[in-house]
Write a protein that holds these residues in place. Sequence first.
Motif, PDB file in Angstrom:
ATOM      1  N   GLN A 194     -21.860  67.169  31.119  1.00 58.21           N
ATOM      2  CA  GLN A 194     -21.020  68.330  31.408  1.00 58.21           C
ATOM      3  C   GLN A 194     -21.048  68.626  32.903  1.00 58.21           C
ATOM      4  OE1 GLN A 194     -19.100  69.682  28.944  1.00 58.21           O
ATOM      5  NE2 GLN A 194     -19.950  67.902  27.891  1.00 58.21           N
ATOM      6  N   PRO A 229     -21.095  70.899  36.465  1.00 63.45           N
ATOM      7  CA  PRO A 229     -21.586  72.207  36.910  1.00 63.45           C
ATOM      8  C   PRO A 229     -20.410  73.179  36.985  1.00 63.45           C
ATOM      9  CG  PRO A 229     -22.047  70.470  38.553  1.00 63.45           C
ATOM     10  CD  PRO A 229     -21.165  69.877  37.517  1.00 63.45           C
ATOM     11  N   LEU A 230     -20.687  74.470  36.831  1.00 64.95           N
ATOM     12  CA  LEU A 230     -19.626  75.480  36.879  1.00 64.95           C
ATOM     13  C   LEU A 230     -19.781  76.358  38.126  1.00 64.95           C
ATOM     14  CD1 LEU A 230     -19.677  76.702  33.143  1.00 64.95           C
ATOM     15  CD2 LEU A 230     -18.380  74.782  34.159  1.00 64.95           C
ATOM     16  N   ASN A 240     -28.644  74.981  27.867  1.00 59.85           N
ATOM     17  CA  ASN A 240     -27.582  75.955  28.104  1.00 59.85           C
ATOM     18  C   ASN A 240     -27.185  75.881  29.574  1.00 59.85           C
ATOM     19  OD1 ASN A 240     -26.535  78.383  26.396  1.00 59.85           O
ATOM     20  ND2 ASN A 240     -26.705  79.210  28.472  1.00 59.85           N
ATOM     21  N   TYR A 241     -26.042  76.477  29.929  1.00 62.21           N
ATOM     22  CA  TYR A 241     -25.746  76.636  31.355  1.00 62.21           C
ATOM     23  C   TYR A 241     -26.666  77.709  31.920  1.00 62.21           C
ATOM     24  CZ  TYR A 241     -21.667  73.645  31.951  1.00 62.21           C
ATOM     25  OH  TYR A 241     -20.837  72.565  32.079  1.00 62.21           O
ATOM     26  N   ASP A 242     -27.170  77.469  33.141  1.00 56.22           N
ATOM     27  CA  ASP A 242     -27.936  78.521  33.828  1.00 56.22           C
ATOM     28  C   ASP A 242     -27.863  78.300  35.341  1.00 56.22           C
ATOM     29  OD1 ASP A 242     -29.460  80.785  34.258  1.00 56.22           O
ATOM     30  OD2 ASP A 242     -31.370  79.899  33.613  1.00 56.22           O
ATOM     31  N   LEU A 248     -23.695  77.007  38.144  1.00 55.70           N
ATOM     32  CA  LEU A 248     -24.354  76.968  36.841  1.00 55.70           C
ATOM     33  C   LEU A 248     -24.517  75.509  36.442  1.00 55.70           C
ATOM     34  CD1 LEU A 248     -22.198  79.793  35.371  1.00 55.70           C
ATOM     35  CD2 LEU A 248     -24.691  79.798  35.179  1.00 55.70           C
ATOM     36  N   LEU A 249     -25.731  75.135  36.070  1.00 59.69           N
ATOM     37  CA  LEU A 249     -25.990  73.747  35.704  1.00 59.69           C
ATOM     38  C   LEU A 249     -26.246  73.642  34.205  1.00 59.69           C
ATOM     39  CD1 LEU A 249     -28.430  72.766  38.614  1.00 59.69           C
ATOM     40  CD2 LEU A 249     -25.982  72.238  38.440  1.00 59.69           C
ATOM     41  N   PRO A 250     -25.747  72.534  33.584  1.00 57.34           N
ATOM     42  CA  PRO A 250     -26.009  72.316  32.146  1.00 57.34           C
ATOM     43  C   PRO A 250     -27.400  71.720  32.002  1.00 57.34           C
ATOM     44  CG  PRO A 250     -24.644  70.538  33.014  1.00 57.34           C
ATOM     45  CD  PRO A 250     -24.949  71.457  34.166  1.00 57.34           C
ATOM     46  N   PRO A 292     -30.080  68.263  35.154  1.00 58.60           N
ATOM     47  CA  PRO A 292     -29.126  68.072  34.061  1.00 58.60           C
ATOM     48  C   PRO A 292     -29.216  66.687  33.420  1.00 58.60           C
ATOM     49  CG  PRO A 292     -28.067  69.236  35.863  1.00 58.60           C
ATOM     50  CD  PRO A 292     -29.426  68.829  36.355  1.00 58.60           C
ATOM     51  N   ILE A 347     -23.190  74.908  26.409  1.00 58.61           N
ATOM     52  CA  ILE A 347     -22.788  73.533  26.719  1.00 58.61           C
ATOM     53  C   ILE A 347     -21.971  72.985  25.559  1.00 58.61           C
ATOM     54  CG2 ILE A 347     -23.642  71.220  27.215  1.00 58.61           C
ATOM     55  CD1 ILE A 347     -26.121  72.603  28.454  1.00 58.61           C
TER      56      ILE A 347
END
Lengths: 454, 454
Positions: free
Chosen positions: B29, B31-32, B305-307, B317-319, B344, B453
């Motif tokens: 996934q 990063p956001l 989870n994303y954090d 935010l990293l998965p 990740p 995720i």
Amino acid sequence: MKSKKIVMNETEMPNRWYNLAADLPFELQPPLHPGTLQPIGPDDLSPLFPMELILQEVSRERFIPIPDEVMDILSLWRPTPLVRAEKFEKAIGTRCRIYFKNESVSPPGSHKPNTAVAQAYYNHREGIRTITTETGAGQWGSALSFACNFFGIDCKVFMVRVSYESKPYRKSMINLWGADITASPSNETESGRKILVQDPGSPGSLGIAISEAVELAAKDEKTKYSLGSVLNHVLLHQTVIGEEAIRQMRIAEDYPDVVIGCVGGGSNFAGLAFPFIREKLGGRDIKFVAAEPAACPTLTRGSFNYDFGDTARLTPLLPMFSLGHDFMPAKIHAGGLRYHGMSPLVSALVKNRMILPKAYDQETCFESALLFARSEGIIPAPESSHAIRATIDEALQADAKGQEKVILFNLSGHGHFDMSAYDAFLNSDLMSSELNENDLKRNLASLEELPTIA
Amino acid sequence: MKSKKIVMNETEMPNRWYNLAADLPFELQPPLHPGTLQPIGPDDLSPLFPMELILQEVSRERFIPIPDEVMDILSLWRPTPLVRAEKFEKAIGTRCRIYFKNESVSPPGSHKPNTAVAQAYYNHREGIRTITTETGAGQWGSALSFACNFFGIDCKVFMVRVSYESKPYRKSMINLWGADITASPSNETESGRKILVQDPGSPGSLGIAISEAVELAAKDEKTKYSLGSVLNHVLLHQTVIGEEAIRQMRIAEDYPDVVIGCVGGGSNFAGLAFPFIREKLGGRDIKFVAAEPAACPTLTRGSFNYDFGDTARLTPLLPMFSLGHDFMPAKIHAGGLRYHGMSPLVSALVKNRMILPKAYDQETCFESALLFARSEGIIPAPESSHAIRATIDEALQADAKGQEKVILFNLSGHGHFDMSAYDAFLNSDLMSSELNENDLKRNLASLEELPTIA
């Protein structure tokens, strides 16, 4: 890409020590008994050392095999790398080729375990249960603790109190490998108690710590004493360094014109240099430089005379360069080089002009160490920085004469436990390393009362 | 005698990094963006990192060549030895064959410079003058200082204040290689000043130090930011460890059944394991164990989870597995493993059951480290002691089943700058490493507000 690091497998390790005493072109004088002033024999030393080490001390055999049990432990870190210091050459701006033998890779961080392991082994073989020793800055104490650990021997280290308090992490290392460590002077010996009665706050000295260690060893049949430098057998065990270096220079297809080491008692210098001195005696043209601190200039300003190895006059008299056994050097950071005397073998070679001694002040040595740490990466022990300084000197001299010399020096140890010294240097806050000229004069005069060397 | 140490010449060094992202049997996934919660692209990262590192971060190329300039510096200490730990095997009493990759031989004393040198190089090539970073215990700060020194880049390290004050010698090392070091929180940034107004005596945290480093980098075009673990490109640079180990196991004519590393952000584990994961994907039967501290059990008790990567919620935010970005682990001595999140890539492999995570408490890790130091000689970093503990575990399990396994672990660093931790252990005076269950519960719950995720 040509190799920077000459790494050998431990299966290619030299399996014998080289005994320079077999090849010397001059006579070595014997140690004298401190009481009778007569030459001492093996029996005089037997309360302190196991017989095999005493025999090595007086041996004239050219090569002495390294026992398998010793090889097995040395091979945890040996052979050590021989490194072409290209980045350091560039930093100096020299056309010389510079190599160093990296003895800092041993677990205790210096060349000291080369002899510590051998000494622990021979003591073990003769049924010894405890070895006593002294340590100043802690390099030797940690090496002996490391070595005794492998043979199940109890190790008892007397550490000079001022270092015990100011260098806590060498002490931790000694503890970690299982040795018992006591600040000296201590209440555990007559010698220690005597000092404490006179001066309860005594900071201690190497001389006092030696007395404590020797006293304990002399009292018990199953306890012996161990020394980390100066004596012939100690230097013998260090010759693995030079034997490896000869093989590695061959792999590098190069050969040193100059061989350099720092000197305190002489063991790391001798370890690298003696096998090359054999080659010099065989016809090679090599210059040898022994680098010492200007604050403790044993070879450059001492007398070549008989003197005691310790302050308390308990040891045999050794034929050596000495500043006098009461000489008190300034508290320089290169604690391993603060010794009033010098190995008799190294002394005799200097006297016979086969080794050139040079003295360097602390500040210039730290500058050189910094240049090295910023080019080759490795942080040198303050002791080793003297060899680095001498290397720069030799390189610049060669450049000035338009010569491209090959220079090989011994990096005797790393400075991971000396960072406070680097802090002091970086903050222009080094302790004064000035030589006490009056103390030196008085001490050199006192040597005139002792036997001279024939 | 068969070789204990597999030493290779640097001319045999692997000259490319292995990018596991090319071979993964599942989707990673993205990063956001911390503001928009949309996948971020290269441009979003360009204020912080040079473009070449951003491209490596998202690359799907299987192999990426190591530039000559990076090889040249890595070869000061690489290839690192692969060692058959026979004495350690005996000390455990196992019939398994144990090998370790010795990353402690680098000048800063750990695997960290493998990526620090590469990052400094790419920054230098893009004309960057200054790199900012944070450091906790100081391993990463000293590695980056070491690396920047070779490329003439100014390095600015924000060191968590409590470590700055309690670990003076890592600070000295950072100074020695020329970096500028500041206790965090500092007055030099908005983020730092804001904290200091609220709490003038703040001990600092990695999260605050990251904010300070990122803030400075974002403000100036010629200044970038650097991270020592977690991100894909950082792990990529560490794969030299495993690539060397594969060649060295071949020389040893052996092959690992189990590959083990300790995990904080994941970089030393990944460096050794990823090339072997490639071999597992090719059909080899290998078990992978990631050893983490029970006081910071990201993989064994965290949520996938994303954090955010930092406490201040500034990073993407990293998965990943996370304990929540506000989680405050106990002050264990393995400072390098006190991180709430995880790479990740490593996280996804754990989620897909390709890596088995295990958590160990501090006391049992120190016991294992002591056994190792007394058998193999080397004093491990407290972080590495987790891998050693897991190795003992695997060996004893195999013995119990009558199996003779081959176990390979990564000795990520030495403990020369952690002797006070060993002192505490030897004196039965370790700080409490108890997990705050309430803090953990609250933090895990807070993750439910963040994107899950897919």
